[in-house]
Design a protein around this motif. Sequence first.
Motif, PDB file in Angstrom:
ATOM      1  N   PHE A 154       1.971   6.247  -7.205  1.00 44.34           N
ATOM      2  CA  PHE A 154       0.950   7.116  -7.794  1.00 44.34           C
ATOM      3  C   PHE A 154       1.162   8.596  -7.452  1.00 44.34           C
ATOM      4  O   PHE A 154       0.509   9.460  -8.031  1.00 44.34           O
ATOM      5  CB  PHE A 154      -0.453   6.696  -7.341  1.00 44.34           C
ATOM      6  CG  PHE A 154      -0.955   5.436  -7.998  1.00 44.34           C
ATOM      7  CD1 PHE A 154      -0.949   5.309  -9.374  1.00 44.34           C
ATOM      8  CD2 PHE A 154      -1.434   4.385  -7.231  1.00 44.34           C
ATOM      9  CE1 PHE A 154      -1.412   4.154  -9.976  1.00 44.34           C
ATOM     10  CE2 PHE A 154      -1.900   3.229  -7.824  1.00 44.34           C
ATOM     11  CZ  PHE A 154      -1.888   3.098  -9.196  1.00 44.34           C
ATOM     12  N   ALA A 204     -12.461  -1.384  -2.237  1.00 45.60           N
ATOM     13  CA  ALA A 204     -13.177  -2.169  -3.250  1.00 45.60           C
ATOM     14  C   ALA A 204     -12.867  -3.657  -3.098  1.00 45.60           C
ATOM     15  O   ALA A 204     -13.768  -4.506  -3.197  1.00 45.60           O
ATOM     16  CB  ALA A 204     -12.805  -1.681  -4.648  1.00 45.60           C
ATOM     17  N   VAL A 205     -11.614  -3.993  -2.840  1.00 42.96           N
ATOM     18  CA  VAL A 205     -11.238  -5.401  -2.628  1.00 42.96           C
ATOM     19  C   VAL A 205     -11.930  -5.946  -1.381  1.00 42.96           C
ATOM     20  O   VAL A 205     -12.460  -7.072  -1.381  1.00 42.96           O
ATOM     21  CB  VAL A 205      -9.700  -5.545  -2.538  1.00 42.96           C
ATOM     22  CG1 VAL A 205      -9.307  -6.932  -2.049  1.00 42.96           C
ATOM     23  CG2 VAL A 205      -9.058  -5.253  -3.878  1.00 42.96           C
ATOM     24  N   ILE A 254      -6.547   6.900  -4.234  1.00 48.08           N
ATOM     25  CA  ILE A 254      -6.607   5.796  -5.199  1.00 48.08           C
ATOM     26  C   ILE A 254      -6.333   4.462  -4.506  1.00 48.08           C
ATOM     27  O   ILE A 254      -7.079   3.489  -4.674  1.00 48.08           O
ATOM     28  CB  ILE A 254      -5.605   6.034  -6.355  1.00 48.08           C
ATOM     29  CG1 ILE A 254      -6.054   7.207  -7.220  1.00 48.08           C
ATOM     30  CG2 ILE A 254      -5.445   4.772  -7.198  1.00 48.08           C
ATOM     31  CD1 ILE A 254      -5.011   7.653  -8.228  1.00 48.08           C
ATOM     32  N   VAL A 255      -5.272   4.402  -3.719  1.00 45.31           N
ATOM     33  CA  VAL A 255      -4.914   3.152  -3.034  1.00 45.31           C
ATOM     34  C   VAL A 255      -5.986   2.788  -2.011  1.00 45.31           C
ATOM     35  O   VAL A 255      -6.410   1.630  -1.921  1.00 45.31           O
ATOM     36  CB  VAL A 255      -3.517   3.275  -2.378  1.00 45.31           C
ATOM     37  CG1 VAL A 255      -3.223   2.080  -1.490  1.00 45.31           C
ATOM     38  CG2 VAL A 255      -2.451   3.421  -3.445  1.00 45.31           C
ATOM     39  N   GLY A 285      -9.181   3.643  -2.024  1.00 42.21           N
ATOM     40  CA  GLY A 285     -10.387   3.222  -2.752  1.00 42.21           C
ATOM     41  C   GLY A 285     -10.242   1.809  -3.303  1.00 42.21           C
ATOM     42  O   GLY A 285     -11.180   0.998  -3.243  1.00 42.21           O
ATOM     43  N   ALA A 286      -9.069   1.495  -3.846  1.00 40.58           N
ATOM     44  CA  ALA A 286      -8.850   0.150  -4.391  1.00 40.58           C
ATOM     45  C   ALA A 286      -8.896  -0.899  -3.279  1.00 40.58           C
ATOM     46  O   ALA A 286      -9.498  -1.973  -3.449  1.00 40.58           O
ATOM     47  CB  ALA A 286      -7.513   0.099  -5.124  1.00 40.58           C
ATOM     48  N   LEU A 287      -8.291  -0.589  -2.145  1.00 42.68           N
ATOM     49  CA  LEU A 287      -8.319  -1.537  -1.034  1.00 42.68           C
ATOM     50  C   LEU A 287      -9.738  -1.719  -0.491  1.00 42.68           C
ATOM     51  O   LEU A 287     -10.148  -2.844  -0.169  1.00 42.68           O
ATOM     52  CB  LEU A 287      -7.368  -1.083   0.080  1.00 42.68           C
ATOM     53  CG  LEU A 287      -5.874  -1.187  -0.239  1.00 42.68           C
ATOM     54  CD1 LEU A 287      -5.046  -0.594   0.894  1.00 42.68           C
ATOM     55  CD2 LEU A 287      -5.473  -2.621  -0.495  1.00 42.68           C
ATOM     56  N   LEU A 318       2.414   1.603  -3.410  1.00 49.49           N
ATOM     57  CA  LEU A 318       1.460   2.109  -4.401  1.00 49.49           C
ATOM     58  C   LEU A 318       1.201   3.600  -4.222  1.00 49.49           C
ATOM     59  O   LEU A 318       1.078   4.344  -5.206  1.00 49.49           O
ATOM     60  CB  LEU A 318       0.147   1.322  -4.313  1.00 49.49           C
ATOM     61  CG  LEU A 318       0.192  -0.107  -4.852  1.00 49.49           C
ATOM     62  CD1 LEU A 318      -1.114  -0.832  -4.552  1.00 49.49           C
ATOM     63  CD2 LEU A 318       0.480  -0.111  -6.348  1.00 49.49           C
ATOM     64  N   SER A 374      -2.997   9.970  -4.630  1.00 48.33           N
ATOM     65  CA  SER A 374      -2.493   8.596  -4.619  1.00 48.33           C
ATOM     66  C   SER A 374      -3.001   7.844  -3.385  1.00 48.33           C
ATOM     67  O   SER A 374      -3.321   6.652  -3.468  1.00 48.33           O
ATOM     68  CB  SER A 374      -0.970   8.579  -4.686  1.00 48.33           C
ATOM     69  OG  SER A 374      -0.413   9.196  -3.549  1.00 48.33           O
ATOM     70  N   ALA A 418       0.836  -1.206   0.000  1.00 48.59           N
ATOM     71  CA  ALA A 418       0.000   0.000   0.000  1.00 48.59           C
ATOM     72  C   ALA A 418       0.870   1.256   0.000  1.00 48.59           C
ATOM     73  O   ALA A 418       0.610   2.206  -0.758  1.00 48.59           O
ATOM     74  CB  ALA A 418      -0.934  -0.015   1.212  1.00 48.59           C
TER      75      ALA A 418
END
Length: 149
Positions: free
Chosen positions: A102, A121-122, A114-115, A117-119, A98, A111, A95
């Motif tokens: 970014f 979502a997972v 983004i990280v 939000g992606a985490l 990333l 950045s 994390a």
Amino acid sequence: MQEAHGQTGAKGAGDGSPDPNDIVTEDTGETPDPQFDPSLLEEASALIDNARTYAEAELGFQKTRAAFAGRLVGASLGLVIVALILLHIAFLALAVGLVLAFEPLAGIWGSIAIVFGALIAVVVLLGWGAFKRAKKLASLFSSPDEESS
């Protein structure tokens, strides 16, 4: 044939040797049970002793095996805990990496967003999959009339 009757140890009808079924005990005057054999008691006693020895040995073996299994489970659990801690650290490093990767593209706050939000979502996808499986598991143990409600 007559010579056989005269030999020592040869049994015949008229040799005068007592028949075991005709023996009369002096104490009671009764004939003993022809099927009773004192060695049967000794054999039964030996069998009981052997069974006791076997049971004690088996109990000792099972105790030793349980202790050994307990040590293995404890060591395995310790290794799993250490592995999970290291996995957690690896995901944290990913994390952070990333976010740093970014940062030139979206700035530091972008950045991080983004990280993050992606985490999230997972996490949502994993939670949704777990919820679906839990619902399927619950339906396996419910009665048919409960499913319709």
